[in-house]
Design a protein around this motif. Sequence first.
Motif, PDB file in Angstrom:
ATOM      1  N   ARG A 173     -64.133   9.869  -6.106  1.00 27.83           N
ATOM      2  CA  ARG A 173     -64.024   8.631  -5.337  1.00 27.83           C
ATOM      3  C   ARG A 173     -64.770   8.733  -4.011  1.00 27.83           C
ATOM      4  O   ARG A 173     -65.273   7.735  -3.499  1.00 27.83           O
ATOM      5  CB  ARG A 173     -62.553   8.298  -5.085  1.00 27.83           C
ATOM      6  N   VAL A 174     -64.832   9.925  -3.449  1.00 27.15           N
ATOM      7  CA  VAL A 174     -65.543  10.105  -2.184  1.00 27.15           C
ATOM      8  C   VAL A 174     -67.039   9.869  -2.380  1.00 27.15           C
ATOM      9  O   VAL A 174     -67.719   9.336  -1.496  1.00 27.15           O
ATOM     10  CB  VAL A 174     -65.268  11.511  -1.622  1.00 27.15           C
ATOM     11  N   ASP A 175     -67.553  10.256  -3.547  1.00 28.23           N
ATOM     12  CA  ASP A 175     -68.974  10.046  -3.823  1.00 28.23           C
ATOM     13  C   ASP A 175     -69.321   8.567  -3.970  1.00 28.23           C
ATOM     14  O   ASP A 175     -70.500   8.202  -3.907  1.00 28.23           O
ATOM     15  CB  ASP A 175     -69.378  10.781  -5.106  1.00 28.23           C
ATOM     16  N   MET A 176     -68.316   7.719  -4.175  1.00 24.89           N
ATOM     17  CA  MET A 176     -68.556   6.292  -4.366  1.00 24.89           C
ATOM     18  C   MET A 176     -68.568   5.519  -3.053  1.00 24.89           C
ATOM     19  O   MET A 176     -68.696   4.297  -3.051  1.00 24.89           O
ATOM     20  CB  MET A 176     -67.476   5.699  -5.282  1.00 24.89           C
ATOM     21  N   ILE A 177     -68.446   6.227  -1.939  1.00 26.73           N
ATOM     22  CA  ILE A 177     -68.410   5.591  -0.619  1.00 26.73           C
ATOM     23  C   ILE A 177     -69.722   5.885   0.101  1.00 26.73           C
ATOM     24  O   ILE A 177     -70.160   7.037   0.179  1.00 26.73           O
ATOM     25  CB  ILE A 177     -67.221   6.108   0.212  1.00 26.73           C
ATOM     26  N   TYR A 178     -70.353   4.838   0.627  1.00 25.96           N
ATOM     27  CA  TYR A 178     -71.631   4.975   1.323  1.00 25.96           C
ATOM     28  C   TYR A 178     -71.590   4.180   2.622  1.00 25.96           C
ATOM     29  O   TYR A 178     -70.943   3.125   2.695  1.00 25.96           O
ATOM     30  CB  TYR A 178     -72.792   4.428   0.485  1.00 25.96           C
ATOM     31  N   MET A 182     -76.888   5.409   4.471  1.00 26.36           N
ATOM     32  CA  MET A 182     -76.957   6.351   3.352  1.00 26.36           C
ATOM     33  C   MET A 182     -77.393   5.659   2.067  1.00 26.36           C
ATOM     34  O   MET A 182     -78.176   6.207   1.285  1.00 26.36           O
ATOM     35  CB  MET A 182     -75.590   7.002   3.136  1.00 26.36           C
ATOM     36  N   PHE A 183     -76.876   4.469   1.841  1.00 31.20           N
ATOM     37  CA  PHE A 183     -77.252   3.738   0.628  1.00 31.20           C
ATOM     38  C   PHE A 183     -78.750   3.455   0.614  1.00 31.20           C
ATOM     39  O   PHE A 183     -79.416   3.611  -0.417  1.00 31.20           O
ATOM     40  CB  PHE A 183     -76.461   2.431   0.546  1.00 31.20           C
ATOM     41  N   TYR A 184     -79.278   3.057   1.750  1.00 36.41           N
ATOM     42  CA  TYR A 184     -80.713   2.781   1.827  1.00 36.41           C
ATOM     43  C   TYR A 184     -81.527   4.054   1.602  1.00 36.41           C
ATOM     44  O   TYR A 184     -82.575   4.029   0.949  1.00 36.41           O
ATOM     45  CB  TYR A 184     -81.051   2.180   3.192  1.00 36.41           C
ATOM     46  N   ILE A 223     -70.033   0.630   2.086  1.00 36.20           N
ATOM     47  CA  ILE A 223     -70.007   0.172   0.697  1.00 36.20           C
ATOM     48  C   ILE A 223     -69.102   1.114  -0.086  1.00 36.20           C
ATOM     49  O   ILE A 223     -69.267   2.339  -0.022  1.00 36.20           O
ATOM     50  CB  ILE A 223     -71.414   0.164   0.068  1.00 36.20           C
ATOM     51  N   LYS A 224     -68.158   0.542  -0.822  1.00 38.50           N
ATOM     52  CA  LYS A 224     -67.245   1.337  -1.639  1.00 38.50           C
ATOM     53  C   LYS A 224     -67.281   0.810  -3.067  1.00 38.50           C
ATOM     54  O   LYS A 224     -66.801  -0.286  -3.352  1.00 38.50           O
ATOM     55  CB  LYS A 224     -65.821   1.263  -1.086  1.00 38.50           C
ATOM     56  N   PHE A 225     -67.859   1.599  -3.966  1.00 37.58           N
ATOM     57  CA  PHE A 225     -67.973   1.197  -5.361  1.00 37.58           C
ATOM     58  C   PHE A 225     -66.658   1.469  -6.087  1.00 37.58           C
ATOM     59  O   PHE A 225     -65.918   2.400  -5.753  1.00 37.58           O
ATOM     60  CB  PHE A 225     -69.106   1.958  -6.044  1.00 37.58           C
ATOM     61  N   LYS A 226     -66.386   0.665  -7.088  1.00 38.40           N
ATOM     62  CA  LYS A 226     -65.192   0.881  -7.892  1.00 38.40           C
ATOM     63  C   LYS A 226     -65.471   1.951  -8.940  1.00 38.40           C
ATOM     64  O   LYS A 226     -66.611   2.139  -9.385  1.00 38.40           O
ATOM     65  CB  LYS A 226     -64.754  -0.418  -8.566  1.00 38.40           C
ATOM     66  N   SER A 227     -64.431   2.653  -9.328  1.00 39.88           N
ATOM     67  CA  SER A 227     -64.558   3.669 -10.366  1.00 39.88           C
ATOM     68  C   SER A 227     -64.356   3.027 -11.731  1.00 39.88           C
ATOM     69  O   SER A 227     -64.053   1.837 -11.845  1.00 39.88           O
ATOM     70  CB  SER A 227     -63.530   4.783 -10.143  1.00 39.88           C
ATOM     71  N   HIS A 228     -64.503   3.833 -12.779  1.00 37.63           N
ATOM     72  CA  HIS A 228     -64.372   3.304 -14.137  1.00 37.63           C
ATOM     73  C   HIS A 228     -62.943   2.844 -14.432  1.00 37.63           C
ATOM     74  O   HIS A 228     -62.733   1.990 -15.296  1.00 37.63           O
ATOM     75  CB  HIS A 228     -64.792   4.370 -15.147  1.00 37.63           C
ATOM     76  N   PRO A 233     -62.899  -3.846  -7.461  1.00 37.24           N
ATOM     77  CA  PRO A 233     -63.269  -2.860  -6.435  1.00 37.24           C
ATOM     78  C   PRO A 233     -62.197  -2.765  -5.360  1.00 37.24           C
ATOM     79  O   PRO A 233     -61.725  -3.790  -4.855  1.00 37.24           O
ATOM     80  CB  PRO A 233     -64.585  -3.419  -5.876  1.00 37.24           C
ATOM     81  N   PRO A 234     -61.773  -1.557  -4.996  1.00 35.11           N
ATOM     82  CA  PRO A 234     -60.746  -1.409  -3.959  1.00 35.11           C
ATOM     83  C   PRO A 234     -61.292  -1.807  -2.591  1.00 35.11           C
ATOM     84  O   PRO A 234     -62.481  -1.658  -2.310  1.00 35.11           O
ATOM     85  CB  PRO A 234     -60.402   0.084  -4.019  1.00 35.11           C
ATOM     86  N   LYS A 235     -60.415  -2.309  -1.756  1.00 28.98           N
ATOM     87  CA  LYS A 235     -60.807  -2.729  -0.418  1.00 28.98           C
ATOM     88  C   LYS A 235     -61.150  -1.519   0.450  1.00 28.98           C
ATOM     89  O   LYS A 235     -60.580  -0.438   0.299  1.00 28.98           O
ATOM     90  CB  LYS A 235     -59.688  -3.537   0.239  1.00 28.98           C
ATOM     91  N   ILE A 236     -62.087  -1.728   1.352  1.00 28.43           N
ATOM     92  CA  ILE A 236     -62.501  -0.658   2.263  1.00 28.43           C
ATOM     93  C   ILE A 236     -61.422  -0.459   3.325  1.00 28.43           C
ATOM     94  O   ILE A 236     -60.961  -1.417   3.955  1.00 28.43           O
ATOM     95  CB  ILE A 236     -63.845  -1.012   2.924  1.00 28.43           C
ATOM     96  N   THR A 237     -61.020   0.788   3.517  1.00 27.43           N
ATOM     97  CA  THR A 237     -60.011   1.133   4.515  1.00 27.43           C
ATOM     98  C   THR A 237     -60.667   1.869   5.681  1.00 27.43           C
ATOM     99  O   THR A 237     -61.859   2.202   5.643  1.00 27.43           O
ATOM    100  CB  THR A 237     -58.924   2.017   3.889  1.00 27.43           C
TER     101      THR A 237
END
Length: 458
Positions: A173-178, A182-184, A223-228, A233-237
């Motif tokens: 889940r940590v890898d899904m947060i940018y 970083m995303f760019y 940006i927080k991507f949802k997992s499978h 998608p979970p809200k950003i905290t």
Amino acid sequence: MGELFEFLTSHEQFRRARLPALYSDFRALQSLNPDGFAANVEAWKKGLASALQEGCVPASGDLLVLRVDESLMHALETREWGRPLALGAVLRDAAGKKEMMPLKSFMAAQESIYQRSWSSTPWQAVSWGLRQFGLMDKYGDNDRVSAEELVVLSNVETATSEVLRRMVNHTSRVDMIYSKQMFYRDYGDVLTNKRHISQRDLEVLLTYISRDKGLADYDGQTIKFKSHSDAQPPKITHEDSSIASLKNLMFDIEKQLETLAARIDNLSSTARDAVSRKNRVSAIAALRSKRLAESQLAKQSTVLGQLEEVYSKISEAADQVELMRIMEGSTGVLKALHKEIGGVERVDDVLAQLGEQMAQVDEVGNVITEMNRGVVDESEVDDELEALELEDRDKKNKAERLSNERKEEEEAAETKRRLGALETAVEPHANQSKQTTPEKSTEGQVEESSKLLQQLSL
């Protein structure tokens, strides 16, 4: 003719034989030849989208947003065919089919563009801008006072698919947060290796991923991507923002370490060069700077190691939270299933009732079997069997008798045939004997006939 025209003509849809039709005012074909009209429109839409994706549209740093202005018309203009006269119809068709959308309308939308009808309003916004360039209603040298910017959704969808393809191996889940930065850095080249998307493209892409596709949550910075396992998608905290900042800091320190390592190598070379030139002062200064850089490198390396350890612990804790969430959900499922089963007592009752019902089935079957046994007369069965056996023996005897009779008839016919052949063979010999030796005795004739008969038998 510039880069854009050369790019278009390198594709089959813009081969030279088709250029007169593509540059003509083919709007009348919409009623006269709908297939021809659709082919021309499709060629222009695909050509412009591909050129934009490859960065071949002039005066534009965007790969997702097409700027319709004088520079675009000038890039498409040729000496032989002039400017494309039906480009307005092409853009109108694209807007009507939700393949292109005005940038302002796209960014201002509050809900997914796939859930609302925007085919009329965006076209009203587009048409005003197109009239400024002679792309609608008339085709003269009108004043160019404004420009229209259109989001090309096919390019946005292509970029989104590439982002998801690259993220397929991200399981934590940590890898899904940018962070946005970083995303760019990681996905800026999703469309082409030649150049990165612009900052405006980045905003369009992140808006599309979060709002229109529902694949992530985006608050403008994180940006927080949802997992499978997530339906939404979970809200950003606040913790997510802290994780993104931590990842940014680690990346910045890594860059600093690379810079310090290069500086140390450069200072070492400078010191050696100064020593070779007998320049003691320069050598000492270079070595002092090198020592300072090495000290800073060591400190930054220590900090990076600590941050990496913290990040590892955060990742481990996040995975544990996810594991506990799944286990908690599984516990609820098991409770619901056990409640539906009704406990061990209910299972015992069901099994006991099942055994009773099966015993009743066996008992009923036995009764039916006994009833069938009382109805059948065994003596009648034996008499019928004996009659069948007698009938079978009679059939066999009759068949054997007929076979013997046929065999006897065949043997009699064969004997008759041989006797006839014997008479035919004896008669010439008898006549010859009478002519040559009339005095020959009857015994000699009989002996000769016997020999002939033996020969015939052989």
